[in-house]
Design an enzyme around this catalytic site. Structure first.
Site, PDB file in Angstrom:
ATOM      1  N   ASP A  57      -4.694   6.710 -12.518  1.00  0.00           N
ATOM      2  CA  ASP A  57      -5.893   6.625 -11.682  1.00  0.00           C
ATOM      3  C   ASP A  57      -5.676   7.459 -10.438  1.00  0.00           C
ATOM      4  OD1 ASP A  57      -7.166   4.739 -13.273  1.00  0.00           O
ATOM      5  OD2 ASP A  57      -6.063   3.100 -12.338  1.00  0.00           O
ATOM      6  N   LYS A  92     -11.187   7.306 -10.498  1.00  0.00           N
ATOM      7  CA  LYS A  92     -12.530   7.294  -9.914  1.00  0.00           C
ATOM      8  C   LYS A  92     -12.577   8.292  -8.778  1.00  0.00           C
ATOM      9  CE  LYS A  92     -12.849   2.421 -10.063  1.00  0.00           C
ATOM     10  NZ  LYS A  92     -13.148   1.239  -9.279  1.00  0.00           N
ATOM     11  N   MET A 123     -12.054  -4.038  -2.795  1.00  0.00           N
ATOM     12  CA  MET A 123     -13.230  -3.257  -3.219  1.00  0.00           C
ATOM     13  C   MET A 123     -14.491  -3.674  -2.464  1.00  0.00           C
ATOM     14  SD  MET A 123     -12.641  -3.468  -7.365  1.00  0.00           S
ATOM     15  CE  MET A 123     -12.631  -5.260  -7.412  1.00  0.00           C
TER      16      MET A 123
HETATM   17  N1  SAH Z   1      -4.765  -3.396  -8.811  1.00  0.00           N
HETATM   18  C1  SAH Z   1      -4.904  -3.088  -7.396  1.00  0.00           C
HETATM   19  C2  SAH Z   1      -6.310  -3.359  -6.892  1.00  0.00           C
HETATM   20  C3  SAH Z   1      -7.375  -2.550  -7.598  1.00  0.00           C
HETATM   21  S1  SAH Z   1      -8.952  -2.746  -6.858  1.00  0.00           S
HETATM   22  C4  SAH Z   1      -3.858  -3.879  -6.607  1.00  0.00           C
HETATM   23  O1  SAH Z   1      -3.237  -4.799  -7.144  1.00  0.00           O
HETATM   24  O2  SAH Z   1      -3.655  -3.554  -5.442  1.00  0.00           O
HETATM   25  C5  SAH Z   1      -8.946  -1.455  -5.658  1.00  0.00           C
HETATM   26  C6  SAH Z   1      -9.008  -2.045  -4.269  1.00  0.00           C
HETATM   27  O3  SAH Z   1      -7.707  -2.400  -3.814  1.00  0.00           O
HETATM   28  C7  SAH Z   1      -9.522  -1.111  -3.203  1.00  0.00           C
HETATM   29  O4  SAH Z   1     -10.929  -1.084  -3.185  1.00  0.00           O
HETATM   30  C8  SAH Z   1      -8.972  -1.737  -1.937  1.00  0.00           C
HETATM   31  O5  SAH Z   1      -9.733  -2.862  -1.545  1.00  0.00           O
HETATM   32  C9  SAH Z   1      -7.628  -2.257  -2.416  1.00  0.00           C
HETATM   33  N2  SAH Z   1      -6.523  -1.345  -2.103  1.00  0.00           N
HETATM   34  C10 SAH Z   1      -5.708  -0.729  -2.983  1.00  0.00           C
HETATM   35  N3  SAH Z   1      -4.762  -0.003  -2.345  1.00  0.00           N
HETATM   36  C11 SAH Z   1      -4.993  -0.169  -1.017  1.00  0.00           C
HETATM   37  C12 SAH Z   1      -4.351   0.323   0.171  1.00  0.00           C
HETATM   38  N4  SAH Z   1      -3.290   1.116   0.119  1.00  0.00           N
HETATM   39  N5  SAH Z   1      -4.866  -0.063   1.371  1.00  0.00           N
HETATM   40  C13 SAH Z   1      -5.947  -0.875   1.447  1.00  0.00           C
HETATM   41  N6  SAH Z   1      -6.578  -1.367   0.352  1.00  0.00           N
HETATM   42  C14 SAH Z   1      -6.110  -1.020  -0.857  1.00  0.00           C
END
Ligand code: SAH
Length: 242
Positions: free
Chosen positions: A32, A54, A168
């Protein structure tokens, strides 16, 4: 073998040793938009890369095509790595990919990753639980508009002292904060938005349910929202970049 692998939240060193091993051995990596593309540099020479992420909210590839791509790769290669941000089972659709493979007789392993839901607040000096402040935390999709009739979120159940972490949810922040006030949280309840957590571009905005939208205007994604009294602990626990 397909490895449904968590890449961690951003900082390279937050990758697990196991994830790093399968990345080094991979014949193909299906990835991704990762917080840290440097991870791909760890792959061996000749490893194929397939981008299925995305861009500005638009899927390059719909989920069923991603599933099929992973499956086709498994027929072609010995070591397939499906690399996903954070943890593959926290809003990562790793479960759908796993069952697609299972139905077709492909063996897989899940390699959990450090989820942004806990690590990003930690890098901002916010513990998701704290003795005497929060005894539990909830990780909630912010993707569903609270006004949507079909919303699966039980908003009334968010009234208590749980720390709330919305993933998200940046584009829905005004609706989320309004909804939390509507269910009875005080307008001055602590709230933080953390952008690009664990990376050099990490930014944290601290405010209240009432002013957080204004304060976090123009903050870049990915970002998550933390709501709860634990946000106040940042005054003492902020450490990143110091
Ligand atoms: N599987 C991922 C989450 C996927 S949904 C996990 O466990 O982290 C994607 C969302 O994760 C983004 O919209 C945001 O809200 C959050 N996110 C992922 N990486 C981030 C980061 N480095 N800083 C802030 N939010 C983050």
């Amino acid at each position: 073998m397909v490895y449904l692998t968590g890449a961690g939240p951003g900082e390279m060193e937050l990758l697990t040793i196991k994830a790093l091993r399968v990345i080094k051995e991979a014949d193909v990596i299906i990835y991704d938009r990762l917080a840290n593309p440097d991870i791909l540099k760890e792959a061996k020479n000749g490893c194929e890369f397939i981008y299925v992420g995305k861009e500005d909210g638009h899927h390059i590839m719909p989920q069923d095509e991603i599933n099929e791509t992973i499956y086709q790769s498994a027929l072609k290669y010995k070591n397939v790595v499906r690399l996903k941000g954070g943890d593959p089972f926290v809003f990562g659709r790793g479960g759908e990919e796993g069952s697609y493979l299972k139905q077709r007789g492909v063996v897989f392993e899940i390699i959990p990753g450090i989820t942004s839901a806990i690590s990003v607040p930690a890098y901002a000096g916010i513990p998701v639980t704290h003795r005497g402040v929060a005894v539990s935390f909830r990780v909630i999709t912010g993707h569903e508009s609270p006004n949507k009739k079909t919303s699966q979120i039980d908003w009334d159940s968010l009234k208590g002292d749980d720390t709330l972490v919305f993933l998200m949810g940046l584009h829905n922040l005004s609706k989320i904060s309004a909804k939390l006030i509507e269910i009875g949280k005080p307008k001055d309840f602590p709230c933080a938005v953390i952008s690009r957590g664990t990376t050099k571009e990490q930014k944290t905005v601290v405010g209240t349910l009432e002013n957080i939208v204004k304060l976090s205007k123009d903050i870049p994604t990915p970002a998550l929202i933390v709501v709860g009294k634990v946000v106040e602990l940042r005054d003492e626990l902020e450490w990143f970049g110091k």
